[in-house]
Design a protein around this motif. Sequence first.
Motif, PDB file in Angstrom:
ATOM      1  N   ALA A 179       0.556  -1.560   0.045  1.00  9.21           N
ATOM      2  CA  ALA A 179       0.207  -0.236  -0.258  1.00  9.21           C
ATOM      3  C   ALA A 179       1.186   1.108   0.007  1.00  9.21           C
ATOM      4  O   ALA A 179       0.724   2.807  -0.497  1.00  9.21           O
ATOM      5  CB  ALA A 179      -1.648  -0.223   1.519  1.00  9.21           C
ATOM      6  N   CYS A 180       1.843   1.234   0.398  1.00  9.59           N
ATOM      7  CA  CYS A 180       2.786   2.145   0.829  1.00  9.59           C
ATOM      8  C   CYS A 180       3.429   2.475  -0.379  1.00  9.59           C
ATOM      9  O   CYS A 180       3.967   2.811  -1.109  1.00  9.59           O
ATOM     10  CB  CYS A 180       3.824   2.580   1.843  1.00  9.59           C
ATOM     11  N   ALA A 181       4.180   1.477  -0.852  1.00 12.41           N
ATOM     12  CA  ALA A 181       4.405   1.620  -2.410  1.00 12.41           C
ATOM     13  C   ALA A 181       4.098   2.148  -3.109  1.00 12.41           C
ATOM     14  O   ALA A 181       4.070   3.067  -4.628  1.00 12.41           O
ATOM     15  CB  ALA A 181       5.007   0.148  -3.092  1.00 12.41           C
ATOM     16  N   VAL A 182       2.929   1.468  -3.627  1.00 13.26           N
ATOM     17  CA  VAL A 182       1.414   2.160  -4.240  1.00 13.26           C
ATOM     18  C   VAL A 182       0.878   4.032  -3.912  1.00 13.26           C
ATOM     19  O   VAL A 182       0.819   4.226  -4.923  1.00 13.26           O
ATOM     20  CB  VAL A 182       0.067   1.654  -4.112  1.00 13.26           C
ATOM     21  N   PHE A 183       0.771   4.044  -2.730  1.00 14.02           N
ATOM     22  CA  PHE A 183       0.953   5.436  -2.977  1.00 14.02           C
ATOM     23  C   PHE A 183       1.893   6.111  -2.633  1.00 14.02           C
ATOM     24  O   PHE A 183       1.702   7.163  -3.597  1.00 14.02           O
ATOM     25  CB  PHE A 183       0.889   5.864  -0.913  1.00 14.02           C
ATOM     26  N   LEU A 184       3.177   6.086  -2.384  1.00 18.92           N
ATOM     27  CA  LEU A 184       4.760   6.768  -3.470  1.00 18.92           C
ATOM     28  C   LEU A 184       4.674   7.121  -5.065  1.00 18.92           C
ATOM     29  O   LEU A 184       4.618   7.692  -5.569  1.00 18.92           O
ATOM     30  CB  LEU A 184       5.881   6.058  -3.363  1.00 18.92           C
ATOM     31  N   ASN A 185       3.547   5.733  -6.270  1.00 20.10           N
ATOM     32  CA  ASN A 185       3.586   6.006  -7.231  1.00 20.10           C
ATOM     33  C   ASN A 185       2.876   6.928  -7.568  1.00 20.10           C
ATOM     34  O   ASN A 185       2.712   7.297  -8.757  1.00 20.10           O
ATOM     35  CB  ASN A 185       3.967   4.291  -7.725  1.00 20.10           C
ATOM     36  N   GLU A 186       1.438   6.676  -7.187  1.00 18.50           N
ATOM     37  CA  GLU A 186       0.111   6.939  -7.349  1.00 18.50           C
ATOM     38  C   GLU A 186      -0.671   8.185  -7.265  1.00 18.50           C
ATOM     39  O   GLU A 186      -1.559   9.234  -7.549  1.00 18.50           O
ATOM     40  CB  GLU A 186      -0.427   5.845  -7.432  1.00 18.50           C
ATOM     41  N   VAL A 187       0.373   8.807  -5.526  1.00 19.05           N
ATOM     42  CA  VAL A 187       0.212   9.828  -4.991  1.00 19.05           C
ATOM     43  C   VAL A 187       1.097  11.265  -5.108  1.00 19.05           C
ATOM     44  O   VAL A 187       1.979  11.198  -4.232  1.00 19.05           O
ATOM     45  CB  VAL A 187      -0.320  10.338  -3.497  1.00 19.05           C
ATOM     46  N   PRO A 188       2.478  11.162  -6.200  1.00 17.17           N
ATOM     47  CA  PRO A 188       3.218  12.175  -5.875  1.00 17.17           C
ATOM     48  C   PRO A 188       2.812  13.337  -4.792  1.00 17.17           C
ATOM     49  O   PRO A 188       2.480  14.007  -5.246  1.00 17.17           O
ATOM     50  CB  PRO A 188       3.975  12.560  -6.855  1.00 17.17           C
ATOM     51  N   MET A 239      11.702  -5.422   7.911  1.00 17.50           N
ATOM     52  CA  MET A 239      11.175  -6.371   6.767  1.00 17.50           C
ATOM     53  C   MET A 239      10.276  -5.216   5.947  1.00 17.50           C
ATOM     54  O   MET A 239      10.743  -5.180   4.693  1.00 17.50           O
ATOM     55  CB  MET A 239       9.786  -7.421   6.880  1.00 17.50           C
ATOM     56  N   LEU A 240       9.541  -4.423   6.329  1.00 18.54           N
ATOM     57  CA  LEU A 240       9.300  -3.426   5.738  1.00 18.54           C
ATOM     58  C   LEU A 240       9.673  -2.323   4.762  1.00 18.54           C
ATOM     59  O   LEU A 240       9.011  -2.100   4.193  1.00 18.54           O
ATOM     60  CB  LEU A 240       8.149  -2.251   6.948  1.00 18.54           C
ATOM     61  N   PRO A 241      10.087  -1.500   5.261  1.00 18.69           N
ATOM     62  CA  PRO A 241      11.348  -0.663   4.493  1.00 18.69           C
ATOM     63  C   PRO A 241      12.125  -1.222   2.784  1.00 18.69           C
ATOM     64  O   PRO A 241      12.061  -1.106   1.924  1.00 18.69           O
ATOM     65  CB  PRO A 241      12.468  -0.324   5.118  1.00 18.69           C
ATOM     66  N   ALA A 246      11.658  -2.088  -2.448  1.00 20.15           N
ATOM     67  CA  ALA A 246      11.859  -3.015  -3.863  1.00 20.15           C
ATOM     68  C   ALA A 246      10.535  -2.432  -4.449  1.00 20.15           C
ATOM     69  O   ALA A 246      10.570  -2.967  -6.041  1.00 20.15           O
ATOM     70  CB  ALA A 246      12.315  -4.719  -2.725  1.00 20.15           C
ATOM     71  N   SER A 247       9.469  -2.602  -4.066  1.00 22.42           N
ATOM     72  CA  SER A 247       8.380  -2.439  -4.159  1.00 22.42           C
ATOM     73  C   SER A 247       7.840  -1.066  -5.319  1.00 22.42           C
ATOM     74  O   SER A 247       7.039  -1.058  -6.308  1.00 22.42           O
ATOM     75  CB  SER A 247       6.768  -3.019  -3.398  1.00 22.42           C
TER      76      SER A 247
END
Length: 424
Positions: A179-188, A239-241, A246-247
């Motif tokens: 979810a955090c990786a999707v947020f970083l890509n979809e909500v710049p 593990m989270l970072p 990577a995602s």
Amino acid sequence: MTLTTEETRPAATVTPDVVPDGPGAPAEPRRTTSVLHARDVFALLGSGAAAVALTAVLFGRVLPFDAPLGFTAVAHLAFMALYAVLISLDENSATIRARLAQTLVHALAALLLAALLFIVGYALWRGREALPHLNFFTADMSGTGPLQPITDGGMLHAIVGTLQQIGIALLITVPLGLACAVFLNEVPGRYATFVRTIVEAMTALPSIVAGLFVYATAILALGLGKSGFAASLALSVMMLPIIIRASDVVLRLVPGSLKEASYALGAGQWRTVWTVTLPTARSGLTTAVILGTARGIGETSPVLLTSGAATGLNVNPFDGPQTSLPLATFTLVASPEKNMIARGFGCAALLMALVLLLFLLARVIGGRGPGQLSRRQQRLRTAASLRDLERMGGHPGPSAAAPGRPPSPEGPGPEASGAPPAGG
């Protein structure tokens, strides 16, 4: 001026000799397309033999050194120098540099492979005394002392503890990380940039700091107590970072044309993420989860501070101390008893086998390429297409009436497509 006959005669056409083709024609010599020639092999073998001989003379007669690592380094340098001299007799400077770079890259790859094989082989060799015994996998150490033979006791409690702790950590980190990786890509924006910077900084967080953080907040402040769940929280911090970083990189590689095509068809942003972006990056996301799992499953410092130590089997991760395989390896190898050390190396070998099993499962589950559907997904996709066809007023054809059957190469037919029959 008068022209002679030789000057006015047109030039005769020169035709090449006709090469006979077909039956009875002479066989052409077979040409090889290999880039490896015999002289290259001889140059490599000769340089290697000369380098080993020269290094042996230096270490045995001249230099007062006998370390294997120094011998290997000096031999490799001598090999590079001798190989450069040999190939300089036939090749130019650009080819010499290319050959030396190729040799150096291959040497580094061989060095890494040798180191990996040595680590795995050394753990298996030292654990050969414990691994063949069945009690090593089916019993715990609750009634086993340090002087008892290796046929008593086992690591069942550590195996169960590792599986439970890493399972809880995956349940926490995989949804949050993706979810955090999707947020970083979809909500710049500035906030996404700030979050990405924090994530990159946390990838270098020392493991002991993560253990101290969970120990201070969950155990001392909240009174959670040392347990497998507290260890899972500490592993999640580690593990989270890794999973987010990577995602994030994998999601950036999804082509923008796929998203634009989804938007052009009327899909919203989050439906595009769910149906286009995540399935396209599924293989890379699986690799990201594997990297995070490999980082967390071998951590010892955070588990040492948060899970406690137990010699008996504890199947409840929320109550009481729980031992994992890295912690058991750390405590057993530190023992002066030979059997305890053998059990420790057996735990290390078992931990590597567990990581390999998780890797294979992850590749089987998420190793399919974009667009490749399982049998169940194909049946669901066919049923959804059938419902869409009925909703639009068409009549399903014979191929669409049976979910799971492959569609006809000629298409759904005029009945299914709703088109009028030819000539009607």
